[in-house]
Scaffold this active site. Structure first.
Site, PDB file in Angstrom:
ATOM      1  N   ASP A 249      38.172  -9.609  73.384  1.00 34.07           N
ATOM      2  CA  ASP A 249      36.917  -9.411  74.108  1.00 34.07           C
ATOM      3  C   ASP A 249      37.069  -8.277  75.122  1.00 34.07           C
ATOM      4  O   ASP A 249      38.185  -7.980  75.565  1.00 34.07           O
ATOM      5  CB  ASP A 249      36.545 -10.660  74.909  1.00 34.07           C
ATOM      6  CG  ASP A 249      36.369 -11.877  74.026  1.00 34.07           C
ATOM      7  OD1 ASP A 249      36.070 -11.698  72.835  1.00 34.07           O
ATOM      8  OD2 ASP A 249      36.528 -12.992  74.552  1.00 34.07           O
TER       9      ASP A 249
HETATM   10  N1  URA Z   1      39.823 -15.751  72.330  1.00 27.79           N
HETATM   11  C1  URA Z   1      38.859 -15.356  73.174  1.00 27.79           C
HETATM   12  O1  URA Z   1      38.051 -16.162  73.619  1.00 27.79           O
HETATM   13  N2  URA Z   1      38.791 -14.053  73.507  1.00 27.79           N
HETATM   14  C2  URA Z   1      39.653 -13.135  73.069  1.00 27.79           C
HETATM   15  O2  URA Z   1      39.559 -11.963  73.432  1.00 27.79           O
HETATM   16  C3  URA Z   1      40.679 -13.557  72.198  1.00 27.79           C
HETATM   17  C4  URA Z   1      40.734 -14.878  71.832  1.00 27.79           C
END
Ligand code: URA
Length: 248
Positions: free
Chosen positions: A113
């Site tokens: 993310d």
């Molecule tokens: N899980 C998440 O919620 N975000 C990420 O970036 C990676 C795994």
């Protein structure tokens, strides 16, 4: 031993983003491509793609970019996205600009993310990418999650059971391993890569992730000396380590 593949110079440099074939011909005319100390005079010359090519060939005085296949690790900083389609600065903008024109193109192996930091792999090798993200590979991904509320104590058991259903999903999550590091900090190892998986797992147990960092994929750790925004090429041994399950 099989011979390394060979490719025409104009095709090689065009695929590495040095310009159109016509522009590569101009580079050759300008004697700007040097191989083993001598200018290459034929843009159609066949070049062996040996791993040491960047040590043997220069373009405009700088070592030629490494040919495909290329696997990189990046310490993804906060605030950049992993997709070309999402608005905002992308991880690809942290690489040399010419690399955006490489063929085959570079892609991230899975996504983090915008606000997640840590170990991100980037490659132009489709087979390698699929071997890591395939659900059959089970390559574990390890995260450090900083939480809004203290751990309750039962999260490890809930995540380990392998029956947790996330909102809107039809299949339960595979078992995951949680280690409580501090009341507000947990280490979580998952073998899948569902959308916002770690954040959604903690929200399923009534908590909220305020910071998320990935420090390991398979048996490959994010090196401590790789600063946020920095990247480097993986050695063949590191490529193999990312596919391993250190706990198996
Ligand atoms: N899980 C998440 O919620 N975000 C990420 O970036 C990676 C795994």
């Amino acid at each position: 031993m099989s011979r390394p593949p060979a490719v025409r110079l104009d095709r090689l440099l065009a695929n590495l983003g040095y310009g159109s074939r016509r522009e590569v011909h101009a580079l050759v005319r300008d004697r700007a491509v040097i191989l083993d100390g001598r200018p290459v005079t034929d843009a159609g010359a066949r070049i062996s793609l040996t791993p040491d090519l960047p040590g043997r060939m220069t373009v405009r005085g700088a070592p030629v970019d490494p040919p495909a296949p290329l696997v990189l690790m990046m310490h993804k900083p906060e605030g950049v996205v992993c997709s070309h389609r999402e608005p905002g600065r992308s991880v690809y903008e942290l690489l040399p600009p010419r690399w955006r024109s490489r063929m085959p193109s570079l892609s991230t192996i899975g996504r983090l993310d915008r606000d997640t930091t840590g170990l991100l792999l980037i490659t132009d090798d489709g087979d390698y990418l699929h071997r890591i993200i395939s659900p059959r590979s089970h390559a574990p991904k390890r995260y450090i999650a900083t939480l809004l509320s203290p751990l309750r104590g039962d999260e490890g058991e809930v995540f380990a059971r392998g029956d947790l259903m996330l909102d809107g999903e039809e299949r339960p999550l595979a078992p995951a391993v949680l280690e409580a590091l501090e009341p507000l900090v947990a280490r979580l190892t998952i073998t899948e890569g569902r959308y916002h998986q770690v954040r959604r797992m903690f929200s399923a147990v009534g908590n909220q992730v305020v910071q998320l960092h990935r420090d390991r994929i398979g048996g490959l750790d994010l090196p401590h000396d790789l600063a946020p925004g920095d990247w480097k090429r993986l050695t063949p041994e590191q490529c193999a380590a990312a596919l391993m399950d250190p706990g198996a």
